[in-house]
Scaffold this active site. Structure first.
Site, PDB file in Angstrom:
ATOM      1  N   HIS A 102       0.828  -1.211   0.000  1.00 44.25           N
ATOM      2  CA  HIS A 102       0.000   0.000   0.000  1.00 44.25           C
ATOM      3  C   HIS A 102       0.856   1.252   0.000  1.00 44.25           C
ATOM      4  CE1 HIS A 102       0.864   0.858   4.262  1.00 44.25           C
ATOM      5  NE2 HIS A 102       0.709  -0.440   4.485  1.00 44.25           N
ATOM      6  N   CYS A 155       3.052  -4.793   6.750  1.00 39.45           N
ATOM      7  CA  CYS A 155       2.805  -4.525   5.329  1.00 39.45           C
ATOM      8  C   CYS A 155       4.043  -3.965   4.639  1.00 39.45           C
ATOM      9  CB  CYS A 155       1.657  -3.527   5.185  1.00 39.45           C
ATOM     10  SG  CYS A 155       0.057  -4.179   5.708  1.00 39.45           S
TER      11      CYS A 155
END
EC number: 2.3.2.-
Length: 202
Positions: free
Chosen positions: A162, A178
């Site tokens: 992301h 992440c």
């Protein structure tokens, strides 16, 4: 006199090559089947950034994937870089990234893109709430959202590739698991990747 001029031209040309390589790595490299390597030296006049890694080691997709069906994304935790290959190998991209802040939060192995969301919302995971009880339960889409402007959801629960509006995180061990990219880079990767794109974190 002539010798001094030649030496100056050689030095000037080496700085140009170095600047071109660094610029290409920072913006995402577009290549065919070749390999690109960014230099570790910052451009002249650029202040040093502490704790950020700016040297990327590139890989050959064949060392990690059997094929390029639906394209492939390779997330190198140690190098703190993300590589992308299109299915026909006509597009290759290299991006600096943030990575998990500890080995305990790091997951390695094969997964795939199962969903693409522009303007994602975000909820902290249960373990994040234990570590950070003051965090809100929900972050709406917007400039302060931890997932940035775009997110590629992986088949592993809670894991994403992301964006981030906090540019200080790129090149650092700074995430809860992440892989983060500059917003302009995730926007580009978001357009290139598709649901089904192969992903490996290693």
């Amino acid at each position: 006199m002539t010798e001094g001029l030649i030496m100056k031209l050689i030095k000037d040309s080496s700085f140009s090559r170095r600047g071109a390589l660094l610029g290409a790595a920072a913006s995402g490299v577009f290549l065919g089947a070749g390999v690109a390597t960014a230099q570790t030296t910052a451009p002249l006049g650029t202040p040093p950034v502490r704790r950020n890694i700016s040297s990327f080691s590139t890989s050959n997709w064949r060392d990690h994937f059997e094929n390029l069906n639906h394209g492939a994304i390779l997330c190198d935790i140690d190098s703190r870089a993300v590589q992308y290959w299109s299915e026909d190998e006509s597009v290759y991209k290299l991006y600096p990234s943030s990575v998990p802040e500890s080995e305990e939060l790091t997951k390695r192995g094969y997964t795939s893109v199962i969903k693409k969301v522009e303007g994602p919302s975000w909820r902290p995971t249960p373990s994040m709430k234990i570590r950070n009880p003051d965090w809100p339960d929900y972050f709406p889409p917007g400039p302060d959202n931890p997932l940035g402007t775009h997110a590629l959801y992986l088949s592993w629960q809670y894991y994403r590739v992301h964006g981030t509006g906090d540019t200080r995180k790129i090149g650092r061990q700074s995430s809860n698991g992440c892989i983060g990219l500059y917003n302009e880079h995730i926007k580009e990767l978001f357009a290139l990747a598709e649901v089904g794109t192969q992903v490996k974190l290693f």
